[in-house]
Write a protein that holds these residues in place. Structure first.
Motif, PDB file in Angstrom:
ATOM      1  N   ASN A 115       0.913  -0.857   0.152  1.00 50.31           N
ATOM      2  CA  ASN A 115      -0.606   0.236  -0.107  1.00 50.31           C
ATOM      3  C   ASN A 115       0.833   1.482  -0.144  1.00 50.31           C
ATOM      4  O   ASN A 115       0.331   2.661   0.231  1.00 50.31           O
ATOM      5  CB  ASN A 115      -0.575   0.270   1.118  1.00 50.31           C
ATOM      6  N   LEU A 116       2.642   1.141  -0.649  1.00 47.28           N
ATOM      7  CA  LEU A 116       2.938   2.078  -0.094  1.00 47.28           C
ATOM      8  C   LEU A 116       2.387   3.226  -1.280  1.00 47.28           C
ATOM      9  O   LEU A 116       2.753   2.719  -2.813  1.00 47.28           O
ATOM     10  CB  LEU A 116       4.306   1.739  -0.275  1.00 47.28           C
ATOM     11  N   ASP A 117       2.920   4.075  -1.306  1.00 42.67           N
ATOM     12  CA  ASP A 117       2.217   5.674  -3.138  1.00 42.67           C
ATOM     13  C   ASP A 117       3.541   5.736  -3.048  1.00 42.67           C
ATOM     14  O   ASP A 117       4.598   5.645  -2.980  1.00 42.67           O
ATOM     15  CB  ASP A 117       2.166   6.703  -1.882  1.00 42.67           C
ATOM     16  N   THR A 118       3.492   5.898  -4.390  1.00 39.75           N
ATOM     17  CA  THR A 118       5.238   6.153  -5.677  1.00 39.75           C
ATOM     18  C   THR A 118       4.498   7.489  -5.576  1.00 39.75           C
ATOM     19  O   THR A 118       3.541   8.055  -6.603  1.00 39.75           O
ATOM     20  CB  THR A 118       5.124   5.022  -6.583  1.00 39.75           C
ATOM     21  N   GLU A 119       6.000   7.998  -5.341  1.00 37.63           N
ATOM     22  CA  GLU A 119       5.669   9.569  -6.425  1.00 37.63           C
ATOM     23  C   GLU A 119       6.858  10.492  -6.652  1.00 37.63           C
ATOM     24  O   GLU A 119       8.097   9.872  -5.596  1.00 37.63           O
ATOM     25  CB  GLU A 119       5.014  10.579  -4.360  1.00 37.63           C
ATOM     26  N   ASP A 129      -0.785  16.371 -12.245  1.00 36.10           N
ATOM     27  CA  ASP A 129      -1.811  15.052 -11.113  1.00 36.10           C
ATOM     28  C   ASP A 129      -2.523  14.470 -13.086  1.00 36.10           C
ATOM     29  O   ASP A 129      -2.904  13.117 -12.641  1.00 36.10           O
ATOM     30  CB  ASP A 129      -3.150  16.422 -10.584  1.00 36.10           C
ATOM     31  N   ASN A 180       7.485   2.357 -10.180  1.00 37.49           N
ATOM     32  CA  ASN A 180       7.089   1.057  -9.075  1.00 37.49           C
ATOM     33  C   ASN A 180       7.791   0.624  -9.915  1.00 37.49           C
ATOM     34  O   ASN A 180       7.178  -0.802  -9.592  1.00 37.49           O
ATOM     35  CB  ASN A 180       5.676   1.707  -9.819  1.00 37.49           C
ATOM     36  N   ALA A 208       5.281   2.891   5.168  1.00 37.46           N
ATOM     37  CA  ALA A 208       3.306   3.810   5.095  1.00 37.46           C
ATOM     38  C   ALA A 208       3.093   3.890   6.401  1.00 37.46           C
ATOM     39  O   ALA A 208       2.092   4.898   6.147  1.00 37.46           O
ATOM     40  CB  ALA A 208       3.178   2.168   4.805  1.00 37.46           C
ATOM     41  N   GLY A 212       3.276   7.571   5.790  1.00 39.47           N
ATOM     42  CA  GLY A 212       3.540   8.606   4.944  1.00 39.47           C
ATOM     43  C   GLY A 212       4.208   8.767   4.400  1.00 39.47           C
ATOM     44  O   GLY A 212       4.357   9.934   3.341  1.00 39.47           O
ATOM     45  N   PRO A 257       6.646   8.813   0.940  1.00 37.66           N
ATOM     46  CA  PRO A 257       5.391   7.596  -0.129  1.00 37.66           C
ATOM     47  C   PRO A 257       7.184   7.018  -0.713  1.00 37.66           C
ATOM     48  O   PRO A 257       8.117   7.660  -0.171  1.00 37.66           O
ATOM     49  CB  PRO A 257       5.866   8.573  -1.024  1.00 37.66           C
TER      50      PRO A 257
END
Length: 842
Positions: free
Chosen positions: A466-470, A616, A657, A708, A711, A713
């Motif tokens: 569930n780790l965001d990639t930014e 975005d 990713n 995670a 918070g 990323p």
């Protein structure tokens, strides 16, 4: 490994002066290359080897009049920019810009190189002769409304795009901000650095002194990327890390004096060991940085130019490299305390700890070198240079540092001033006692420890999934930089601004009727794209088709083009000579065609359009353009690639990713294979390789889980997490395993061996972990978000590595030992050390 350690140990004992001189000479030679280091722009460093980035560069290099825009955000203390003050500020900014060094780069456009939301009012006042200097707010609004009434709907849309998207009627009430856009022709520039300089010059000109009620804030990606100040921060961060580590090492290396009279000697001894450790680290950093220049584009070309990420390597090396000094010093002092001579203690420390350090260095380097397959250039170079730095630190710490210590202590030994009792007292320190106490958990409750570990590892897997990639361009800009506020306003209120340009680069067999007609069909599809700006009912796109459309209004060209096969609808007949049509167009409008058809090299066509996707919606824009240009790419040998800075950012995210899991798997497998082979060769116990790497796998999962939970990323900087966790965790576990095997030969009781290992090596690990955490923790004080996160994540990895080495691994070793005993086997079947150690107590 044993042969290497024997050689280094013999060199230190027999020729310490030669070793010291060679270390200084090599360091000085490599350090002489450091001033030749070059820094790459952020976009160049992080853009992967992908067609989108290649297309971005090709468009800049192969087409004339490459237009770049500078957006200027106008705000007012009064909360309204539909005022006379704002109008005069805009006029003054235009005057300053036309008088600046950037004036020669202003683009030639029908509407002029500078447009603003108040341009209609300015033109109306000039036409009617209304003085600008004495105009009031009511006059400005009146002129604005009058000008809008004379404009076409297409022109009105373009002007309204220069106001916030939330503004319904600029006449009805206050407007909190507006845009001015400066179009620059940068086709004559030879490098990205020159492009950045032109944007800075233009920004300085339009912003002026900014001492009035109206403020003008310039923005472009060139300004954003050039505003990164991490390179300037590195010396301060490095100095802070050095000071903090000096303090911690002073505690770790403190020699307890036997008497009060010996306090002065204890201070000198401690200071000497701290200074020697930091000198070794400094030499390793100098060698690494010099080697980076040699490996760079000026010489061998194995790595690229330096990036923000590489600037963090000195801090990284301070933290990781000092681990070698802590373990070697602790073992050397322990050997002195048992009564060995200085020469014997130095040889013994190098021989025992050295084997573990060789294996640790190899696995650490492999952990970082797995980044060579990473598609992001900055991460690839980071892995290579980190491995070079770690290897350099190993060689210096295992040669230069012990050689200097040998020379100093031989002198003290001859004088009878060597503090043997103080060095022997290291085992009674609170760090040693505290680390020894952790053995109780493994002795009594190994199953419970491992069950808890597995449960927490499961939570880590959930966090990883569930780790965001930014990847944000703003992550490499100081948090308090004014340009970030401007960027945020443009993103929120203007859909990333009026000046966003997107190009589609078409290459291949493009001078055929099929390719031309496919391009016409593709351009028709642009009219329905949400994020493509329209002029009336058509997309605001520049292409060979738009140039032909303008030329077809002239009778002379229309006749010639029709004979060559061009139809009134701008498609061509099956037998048309497209190359001749384009050549005729170039003869009539050479500047226009030079912007959309490449003059030299393989044939290429450019479609340039105004877009509003921003970061975005860049992925949506890319997908839409890919669909629109499907008729073109359906042709054999023809490619069409959409590109702009935002699209390149999405490519970076996709690359991260795709490489996240594969990079982790490659790193762990490589480390496991190496450890398994190493333990098979050393003691015929290959399973120890799996046992030694197992806690590191848990450490990686725990670290991702904490990311995670915090918070943080997954991004270009934190993408090194797996390599860091393995690079730090594996040396810790190797030290524990090697020491346990050694102690298991001393003690028949596994519990006694475990307590000895936890007390001796565990104490050194605690000291090493504290210094390493301090080295990385200084990054938290950086003004860049990316490196603040890097410091936090690394602290997680180090802390978990310590827990894994002191609690998880001993539990595994206990079960492994019991399994062999149940089979009637000795856990360690042959002595793999260089000589049999004397028994010592716990």
């Amino acid at each position: 490994m044993t042969a290497l350690i024997r050689f280094l140990s013999a060199a230190i004992r027999r020729a310490p002066i030669v070793v010291v001189a060679a270390g200084i000479a090599i360091t000085a030679t490599l350090a002489s290359f450091i001033p030749r280091d070059e820094v790459a722009p952020t976009i160049e460093s992080f853009a992967p080897d992908a067609p989108e980035y290649a297309a971005l560069l090709d468009v800049q290099d192969r087409f004339a009049s490459t237009s770049r825009s500078l957006q200027v955000l106008i705000t007012s203390d009064r909360g309204d920019v539909m005022t006379a003050d704002a109008l005069r500020a805009i006029v003054s900014a235009e005057d300053r810009l036309r008088a600046s060094s950037a004036a020669e780069y202003l683009a030639v456009r029908p509407a002029g190189p500078i447009v603003s939301y108040l341009t209609p009012a300015i033109r109306a006042m000039e036409f009617l002769g209304t003085p600008i200097d004495t105009a009031d707010d009511a006059t400005v609004r009146q002129m604005y409304q009058l000008a809008l009434g004379q404009m076409t709907s297409e022109e009105t849309e373009q002007v309204r795009a220069l106001l916030p998207s939330s503004v319904d009627s600029p006449i009805g009430g206050p407007v909190d901000s507006g845009l001015m856009v400066v179009f620059l022709d940068t086709s004559s520039l030879g490098s990205y650095e020159e492009l950045e300089e032109i944007h800075r010059s233009a920004a300085v000109a339009v912003e002026g002194d900014a001492d009035g009620a109206v403020s003008l804030s310039a923005f472009s990606f060139e300004l954003l990327f050039s505003d990164s100040t991490f390179r300037d921060e590195v010396p301060g961060l490095f100095l802070l890390a050095t000071v903090v580590i000096m303090g911690i090492l002073a505690i770790v290396f403190w020699v307890r004096p036997a008497t009060r009279a010996g306090v002065g000697g204890a201070v000198r001894r401690t200071a000497a060991d701290v200074a020697l450790a930091l000198t070794g680290i400094g030499m390793a950093i100098a060698c690494m940085m010099g080697a980076g220049v040699l490996l760079g584009p000026r010489y061998l070309g194995l790595v690229g130019r330096s990036s923000e990420l590489l600037q963090a390597l000195p801090i990284l090396l301070v933290g990781l490299g000092v681990d070698y000094a802590v373990h070697l010093t602790a073992r050397y002092r322990g050997e002195i305390g048992t009564g060995k001579s200085v020469t014997g203690a130095a040889g013994r420390a190098t021989a025992t700890v050295g084997i573990a350090l060789v294996l640790a260095t190899l696995t650490t380097s492999i952990g970082f070198l797995t980044n060579v397959v990473n598609p992001v250039p900055a991460l690839r170079d980071f892995g290579i240079m980190a491995a070079v730095g770690i290897a350099t630190a190993f060689l210096i710490m295992l040669t230069f540092v012990p050689a200097v210590r040998l020379l100093l202590d031989r002198r003290a030994e001859r004088r009878g001033t060597l503090p043997i009792l103080g060095l022997a007292g290291q085992e009674r320190r609170w760090i040693t006692r505290g680390s020894a106490a952790t053995a109780v958990l493994a002795e009594r409750h190994p199953i419970i420890v491992l069950a808890t570990t597995a449960l927490l590892a499961g939570a880590g897997i959930f966090g990883l999934m569930n780790l965001d990639t930014e990847f944000s361009s703003a992550a490499f800009i100081p948090e308090d930089a004014p340009i970030l506020k401007t960027y945020a306003t443009l993103s929120d209120s203007y859909e990333s601004g009026f000046g966003e340009m997107t190009d589609v680069l078409i290459e291949g067999d493009i001078l055929t009727p099929e390719a031309h007609n496919a391009l016409v069909a593709a351009l028709a599809g642009l009219e329905n794209d949400e994020h493509v700006v329209r002029q009336g009912d058509r997309a605001a796109a520049l292409s060979p088709i738009s140039v032909l459309a303008g030329l077809m209004e002239t009778t002379e060209f229309a006749g010639d083009a029709t004979e060559l096969g061009l139809d009134p609808g701008l498609t061509v007949r099956a037998d048309a000579d497209v190359g001749a049509i384009y050549a005729a167009a170039a003869a009539q409008d050479p500047d226009g065609m030079a912007q959309v058809v490449s003059a030299g090299g393989p044939p290429a066509v450019r479609v340039a359009m105004s877009t509003t996707a921003g970061e975005d919606f860049a992925r949506d824009l890319d997908a839409a353009l890919t669909e629109d240009f499907a008729p073109v790419t359906a042709l054999d040998g023809v490619t069409a690639v959409a590109t702009n800075e935002h699209i390149v950012v999405t490519v970076v995210i996709d690359a991260l990713n795709s490489s996240q899991i594969s990079s982790l798997a490659i790193t762990l497998i490589a480390a496991m294979v190496l450890l398994t082979a190493g333990f098979w060769f050393e003691c015929r116990r290959p399973m120890l390789g799996v046992i030694t790497i197992a806690p590191v796998i848990v450490v990686v999962l725990w670290t991702y889980g904490m990311m995670a939970a915090s918070g943080i990323p997954f991004g270009p900087v934190t993408a090194t997490t797996a390599a860091l966790a393995i690079g730090i965790g594996v040396p810790y576990t190797i030290h524990i395993t090697h020491r346990y095997l050694e102690d298991r030969q001393r003690f028949d009781d596994p519990a006694a061996a475990l307590r000895s290992t936890a007390g001796h090596t565990g104490g050194a690990l605690v000291g090493s972990a504290l210094t390493t955490i301090a080295g990385f923790a200084v990054l938290i004080s950086s003004s860049l978000t990316a490196f603040q996160q890097f410091g936090i994540v690394t602290a997680y990895a180090i802390g978990f590595s310590l827990l894994g080495a002191l609690i998880v691994l001993p539990s595994l070793l206990v079960l492994w030992d019991r399994w062999h005993q149940r089979r009637g086997e000795e856990p360690v079947e042959r002595v793999y050390l260089l000589d049999k150690p004397e028994p010592i107590g716990v």
